[in-house]
Design a protein around this motif. Structure first.
Motif, PDB file in Angstrom:
ATOM      1  N   ARG A  14       0.832  -1.199   0.000  1.00  0.00           N
ATOM      2  CA  ARG A  14       0.000   0.000   0.000  1.00  0.00           C
ATOM      3  C   ARG A  14       0.869   1.252   0.000  1.00  0.00           C
ATOM      4  O   ARG A  14       1.812   1.362   0.771  1.00  0.00           O
ATOM      5  N   LYS A  15       0.538   2.149  -0.879  1.00  0.00           N
ATOM      6  CA  LYS A  15       1.208   3.445  -0.932  1.00  0.00           C
ATOM      7  C   LYS A  15       0.171   4.539  -0.770  1.00  0.00           C
ATOM      8  O   LYS A  15      -0.931   4.448  -1.307  1.00  0.00           O
ATOM      9  N   THR A  16       0.518   5.547  -0.031  1.00  0.00           N
ATOM     10  CA  THR A  16      -0.362   6.698   0.132  1.00  0.00           C
ATOM     11  C   THR A  16      -0.195   7.618  -1.055  1.00  0.00           C
ATOM     12  O   THR A  16       0.925   7.996  -1.400  1.00  0.00           O
ATOM     13  N   LEU A  17      -1.310   7.984  -1.681  1.00  0.00           N
ATOM     14  CA  LEU A  17      -1.273   8.857  -2.845  1.00  0.00           C
ATOM     15  C   LEU A  17      -1.726  10.255  -2.443  1.00  0.00           C
ATOM     16  O   LEU A  17      -2.827  10.442  -1.931  1.00  0.00           O
ATOM     17  N   LEU A  18      -0.868  11.234  -2.679  1.00  0.00           N
ATOM     18  CA  LEU A  18      -1.193  12.640  -2.441  1.00  0.00           C
ATOM     19  C   LEU A  18      -1.324  13.332  -3.781  1.00  0.00           C
ATOM     20  O   LEU A  18      -0.453  13.200  -4.636  1.00  0.00           O
ATOM     21  N   ILE A  43      -5.638  10.545  -0.960  1.00  0.00           N
ATOM     22  CA  ILE A  43      -6.673   9.641  -1.435  1.00  0.00           C
ATOM     23  C   ILE A  43      -6.853   8.507  -0.428  1.00  0.00           C
ATOM     24  O   ILE A  43      -5.900   7.816  -0.075  1.00  0.00           O
ATOM     25  N   VAL A  44      -8.081   8.329   0.052  1.00  0.00           N
ATOM     26  CA  VAL A  44      -8.387   7.280   1.030  1.00  0.00           C
ATOM     27  C   VAL A  44      -9.567   6.467   0.505  1.00  0.00           C
ATOM     28  O   VAL A  44     -10.728   6.790   0.780  1.00  0.00           O
ATOM     29  N   PRO A  45      -9.311   5.415  -0.267  1.00  0.00           N
ATOM     30  CA  PRO A  45     -10.419   4.598  -0.771  1.00  0.00           C
ATOM     31  C   PRO A  45     -11.151   3.923   0.386  1.00  0.00           C
ATOM     32  O   PRO A  45     -10.539   3.591   1.409  1.00  0.00           O
ATOM     33  N   PRO A  46     -12.448   3.708   0.268  1.00  0.00           N
ATOM     34  CA  PRO A  46     -13.186   3.016   1.330  1.00  0.00           C
ATOM     35  C   PRO A  46     -12.743   1.570   1.434  1.00  0.00           C
ATOM     36  O   PRO A  46     -12.228   0.981   0.480  1.00  0.00           O
ATOM     37  N   LEU A  47     -12.943   0.985   2.614  1.00  0.00           N
ATOM     38  CA  LEU A  47     -12.598  -0.416   2.808  1.00  0.00           C
ATOM     39  C   LEU A  47     -13.399  -1.286   1.837  1.00  0.00           C
ATOM     40  O   LEU A  47     -14.599  -1.072   1.638  1.00  0.00           O
ATOM     41  N   GLY A  48     -12.712  -2.248   1.239  1.00  0.00           N
ATOM     42  CA  GLY A  48     -13.380  -3.139   0.304  1.00  0.00           C
ATOM     43  C   GLY A  48     -13.747  -2.476  -1.012  1.00  0.00           C
ATOM     44  O   GLY A  48     -14.675  -2.920  -1.691  1.00  0.00           O
ATOM     45  N   ALA A  49     -13.018  -1.401  -1.358  1.00  0.00           N
ATOM     46  CA  ALA A  49     -13.333  -0.670  -2.586  1.00  0.00           C
ATOM     47  C   ALA A  49     -13.235  -1.581  -3.806  1.00  0.00           C
ATOM     48  O   ALA A  49     -12.295  -2.363  -3.946  1.00  0.00           O
ATOM     49  N   THR A  50     -14.220  -1.463  -4.678  1.00  0.00           N
ATOM     50  CA  THR A  50     -14.219  -2.227  -5.921  1.00  0.00           C
ATOM     51  C   THR A  50     -13.267  -1.577  -6.927  1.00  0.00           C
ATOM     52  O   THR A  50     -12.792  -0.455  -6.724  1.00  0.00           O
ATOM     53  N   LYS A  51     -13.025  -2.300  -8.022  1.00  0.00           N
ATOM     54  CA  LYS A  51     -12.167  -1.743  -9.064  1.00  0.00           C
ATOM     55  C   LYS A  51     -12.775  -0.468  -9.637  1.00  0.00           C
ATOM     56  O   LYS A  51     -12.047   0.472  -9.991  1.00  0.00           O
ATOM     57  N   GLU A  52     -14.094  -0.421  -9.715  1.00  0.00           N
ATOM     58  CA  GLU A  52     -14.764   0.770 -10.240  1.00  0.00           C
ATOM     59  C   GLU A  52     -14.514   1.976  -9.342  1.00  0.00           C
ATOM     60  O   GLU A  52     -14.240   3.085  -9.816  1.00  0.00           O
ATOM     61  N   THR A  77      -9.908  10.095 -10.555  1.00  0.00           N
ATOM     62  CA  THR A  77     -10.548  11.206 -11.262  1.00  0.00           C
ATOM     63  C   THR A  77     -10.719  12.390 -10.323  1.00  0.00           C
ATOM     64  O   THR A  77     -10.593  12.259  -9.096  1.00  0.00           O
ATOM     65  N   SER A  78     -11.020  13.554 -10.894  1.00  0.00           N
ATOM     66  CA  SER A  78     -11.218  14.734 -10.072  1.00  0.00           C
ATOM     67  C   SER A  78     -12.404  14.563  -9.123  1.00  0.00           C
ATOM     68  O   SER A  78     -12.371  15.016  -7.974  1.00  0.00           O
ATOM     69  N   GLN A  79     -13.456  13.884  -9.585  1.00  0.00           N
ATOM     70  CA  GLN A  79     -14.592  13.630  -8.707  1.00  0.00           C
ATOM     71  C   GLN A  79     -14.210  12.679  -7.593  1.00  0.00           C
ATOM     72  O   GLN A  79     -14.654  12.833  -6.443  1.00  0.00           O
ATOM     73  N   GLY A  80     -13.371  11.703  -7.916  1.00  0.00           N
ATOM     74  CA  GLY A  80     -12.906  10.773  -6.891  1.00  0.00           C
ATOM     75  C   GLY A  80     -12.088  11.460  -5.819  1.00  0.00           C
ATOM     76  O   GLY A  80     -12.177  11.119  -4.632  1.00  0.00           O
ATOM     77  N   VAL A  81     -11.292  12.452  -6.222  1.00  0.00           N
ATOM     78  CA  VAL A  81     -10.516  13.220  -5.245  1.00  0.00           C
ATOM     79  C   VAL A  81     -11.464  13.939  -4.284  1.00  0.00           C
ATOM     80  O   VAL A  81     -11.223  14.008  -3.073  1.00  0.00           O
ATOM     81  N   LYS A  82     -12.560  14.465  -4.806  1.00  0.00           N
ATOM     82  CA  LYS A  82     -13.539  15.153  -3.956  1.00  0.00           C
ATOM     83  C   LYS A  82     -14.226  14.176  -2.998  1.00  0.00           C
ATOM     84  O   LYS A  82     -14.471  14.497  -1.833  1.00  0.00           O
ATOM     85  N   ASP A  83     -14.522  12.972  -3.513  1.00  0.00           N
ATOM     86  CA  ASP A  83     -15.316  12.027  -2.732  1.00  0.00           C
ATOM     87  C   ASP A  83     -14.484  11.190  -1.765  1.00  0.00           C
ATOM     88  O   ASP A  83     -15.001  10.768  -0.718  1.00  0.00           O
ATOM     89  N   TYR A  84     -13.223  10.917  -2.099  1.00  0.00           N
ATOM     90  CA  TYR A  84     -12.445   9.954  -1.324  1.00  0.00           C
ATOM     91  C   TYR A  84     -11.082  10.522  -0.899  1.00  0.00           C
ATOM     92  O   TYR A  84     -10.068   9.854  -1.021  1.00  0.00           O
ATOM     93  N   SER A  85     -11.069  11.737  -0.403  1.00  0.00           N
ATOM     94  CA  SER A  85      -9.783  12.289   0.019  1.00  0.00           C
ATOM     95  C   SER A  85      -9.956  13.136   1.267  1.00  0.00           C
ATOM     96  O   SER A  85     -11.057  13.578   1.596  1.00  0.00           O
ATOM     97  N   VAL A  86      -8.837  13.339   1.948  1.00  0.00           N
ATOM     98  CA  VAL A  86      -8.795  14.236   3.111  1.00  0.00           C
ATOM     99  C   VAL A  86      -7.678  15.248   2.866  1.00  0.00           C
ATOM    100  O   VAL A  86      -6.664  14.926   2.240  1.00  0.00           O
ATOM    101  N   PRO A  87      -7.850  16.493   3.341  1.00  0.00           N
ATOM    102  CA  PRO A  87      -6.827  17.510   3.078  1.00  0.00           C
ATOM    103  C   PRO A  87      -5.552  17.259   3.869  1.00  0.00           C
ATOM    104  O   PRO A  87      -5.570  16.733   4.975  1.00  0.00           O
TER     105      PRO A  87
END
Length: 372
Positions: A50-54, A68-77, A84-94
């Motif tokens: 696991r690598k942390t992505l900033l 970027i903090v994907p939810p536990l059990g995140a699917t490939k989708e 994506t930019s929307q994913g950054v909004k939905d699955y990230s912390v500052p």
């Protein structure tokens, strides 16, 4: 061919291929690094890494990075969406300037790059500033590799005289056909070069104002391009002139703050416009250390050019409320003040929650008459 029963692990004598296999398999199993299928023995192992992505905040408007903090059990989708930019909004912390992070690898975009590692971006300087701020927060060192990914046609000769001391260079170039190790000897930026920053840029990037305030407090030279003696005719932008003007204008009121135990908004305005009625966007500042004076907070707000229309001081509760003309101004203030420390305490700064603070703010703006 495997030899049945031949583990080799822990046996004395010279190493064999099988003994090395057994040692690796055993470690992967014991440490829990191995992924499905298990057990890993007699297999080519799948492993967890696991690598942390900033990712940088677009144009640094609201901070420095998002983690970027994907939810536990995140699917490939979902994992694809995280890219994506929307994913950054939905699955990230500052991630702010105070974050204790160590970056192992920097990936930067380029318009053109040379095999010597000299890079040209799109001309706005954000990548250079992002790297310089990472240096300031201790997230990268001169040994942290910088990689760019481009098409082969983007690898061109670049005259060295086009580069400035603020320009970021790269250590590796990846193209569809080549991996180029640049062996670049040119020094990377060692931090923000304030003499190259204008008031205009400072006004657009709240976190840059925060960093400048910190470095000024640390005794560093934070003279801006517009303030530099080489620019004798440069002038402060009108918006900052207005800020300075209103900071020095204090309305007179006939009430005293002592009867309510704190400075109410009507009694402690920082702006001549503080008595103008209407809706404001309020910023909550908490975790103020005991003994902090309102003048210290005022001074900090002025230094960061985020002076509010009203300041509601509640020192006994270790908090204050700042009123701004609209949400844009309030969010800019939040970004500028995030991670700021006073008296050794990191302030808690956020937009005030309507249901919790609005009523309190309104009550404090209209203190009871003296003696009640």
């Amino acid at each position: 061919m495997e030899v049945a029963g031949c583990s080799g692990a822990g046996q004395a004598g010279p190493a064999s291929k099988q003994s090395i296999r057994e040692k690796i398999w055993a470690h992967l199993e014991a440490s829990g690094l191995a992924e499905f299928p298990r057990p890993v023995h007699h297999r080519i192992p799948n492993f967890k890494a696991r690598k942390t992505l900033l990712v940088p905040t677009p144009r640094l408007r609201t901070g420095l990075f998002n983690q970027i903090v994907p939810p536990l059990g995140a699917t490939k989708e979902i994992l694809r969406k995280c890219a994506t930019s929307q994913g950054v909004k939905d699955y990230s912390v500052p991630v702010g300037l105070d974050a204790k992070v160590k970056v192992d690898l920097v990936v930067v975009g380029s318009v053109a790059v040379s095999e010597k590692g000299w890079r040209i971006g799109k001309g706005e300087g954000y990548a250079d500033m992002e790297y310089a701020m990472m240096v300031s927060m201790g997230a990268v060192t001169e040994d942290t590799p910088v990689v760019t990914i481009v098409h082969d046609c983007q690898v061109v000769d670049i005259p060295e005289e086009l580069l400035g001391d603020h320009d970021l260079t790269v250590d590796y170039i990846l193209t569809p056909t080549r991996t180029i190790k640049t062996n670049c000897k040119r020094l990377k930026p060692k931090g923000i070069i304030w003499q190259k920053i204008s008031y205009e840029i400072l006004g657009k990037i709240p976190i840059l104002k925060n960093l400048r305030y910190r470095e000024k407090q640390a005794g560093k030279d934070v003279t801006l391009q517009d303030e530099h003696p080489d620019f004798p005719n440069a002038s402060i932008p009108a918006v900052l002139k207005e800020t300075a003007k209103t900071e020095n204008t204090r309305p007179h009121t006939g009430t005293s703050p002592t009867h309510v135990g704190h400075c109410s908004a009507g009694n402690d305005s920082l702006s001549a416009k503080s008595d103008v009625p209407g809706a404001f966007t309020t910023v909550y500042v908490g975790n103020l250390p005991a003994g902090t004076r309102v003048s210290e907070l005022k001074s900090t707000l002025r230094e960061l050019h985020v002076t509010p229309l009203r300041l509601n001081w509640q020192g006994a509760q270790h908090r204050a409320f700042l009123d701004y003309k609209d949400k844009v101004a309030a969010e800019s203030a939040v970004s500028s003040l995030k991670g700021l420390s006073l008296g050794g305490c990191t302030l808690r700064v956020e937009l005030a929650k309507n249901q919790r603070s609005k009523g309190q703010v309104e009550i404090n703006r209209n203190p009871a008459p003296q003696g009640k």
